[in-house]
Scaffold this motif. Sequence first.
Motif, PDB file in Angstrom:
ATOM      1  N   VAL A  16      -8.205  -1.126   2.963  1.00  0.00           N
ATOM      2  CA  VAL A  16      -7.068  -1.857   2.413  1.00  0.00           C
ATOM      3  C   VAL A  16      -6.013  -2.034   3.499  1.00  0.00           C
ATOM      4  CG1 VAL A  16      -7.415  -1.057   0.044  1.00  0.00           C
ATOM      5  CG2 VAL A  16      -5.920   0.216   1.554  1.00  0.00           C
ATOM      6  N   TYR A  20       0.408  -4.118   2.175  1.00  0.00           N
ATOM      7  CA  TYR A  20       0.494  -4.631   0.814  1.00  0.00           C
ATOM      8  C   TYR A  20       0.267  -3.546  -0.239  1.00  0.00           C
ATOM      9  CZ  TYR A  20      -0.068  -8.915   3.456  1.00  0.00           C
ATOM     10  OH  TYR A  20       0.092  -9.922   4.366  1.00  0.00           O
ATOM     11  N   GLU A  21       0.259  -2.304   0.173  1.00  0.00           N
ATOM     12  CA  GLU A  21      -0.078  -1.202  -0.745  1.00  0.00           C
ATOM     13  C   GLU A  21       0.985  -0.105  -0.748  1.00  0.00           C
ATOM     14  OE1 GLU A  21      -2.525  -1.355  -2.836  1.00  0.00           O
ATOM     15  OE2 GLU A  21      -3.470  -3.132  -1.986  1.00  0.00           O
ATOM     16  N   LEU A  24       0.234   2.879  -2.993  1.00  0.00           N
ATOM     17  CA  LEU A  24      -0.788   3.760  -2.422  1.00  0.00           C
ATOM     18  C   LEU A  24      -0.169   4.673  -1.356  1.00  0.00           C
ATOM     19  CD1 LEU A  24      -3.912   4.199  -2.581  1.00  0.00           C
ATOM     20  CD2 LEU A  24      -4.063   2.709  -0.594  1.00  0.00           C
TER      21      LEU A  24
END
Length: 68
Positions: A16, A20-21, A24
Amino acid sequence: MLDVVAEMKSFSYTAVDLNYEKELIERYQIRSAPALLLFKNGELKEEIYAFQSVPHLTEKLEEFFVDV
């Protein structure tokens, strides 16, 4: 390096883009990228930030391989 180990050991993984996380990053308190998070039975067991070498990475991943 992870691609090499994945090909040698015939496994797949998910990558990933941490840009954009944000959730997370916060959930697992990721300190830098690249980061390899290793889970066992759905629980985070180890985080690897320095891959070092293919043999080192292979050794670290061995306990997470499942014999079928």
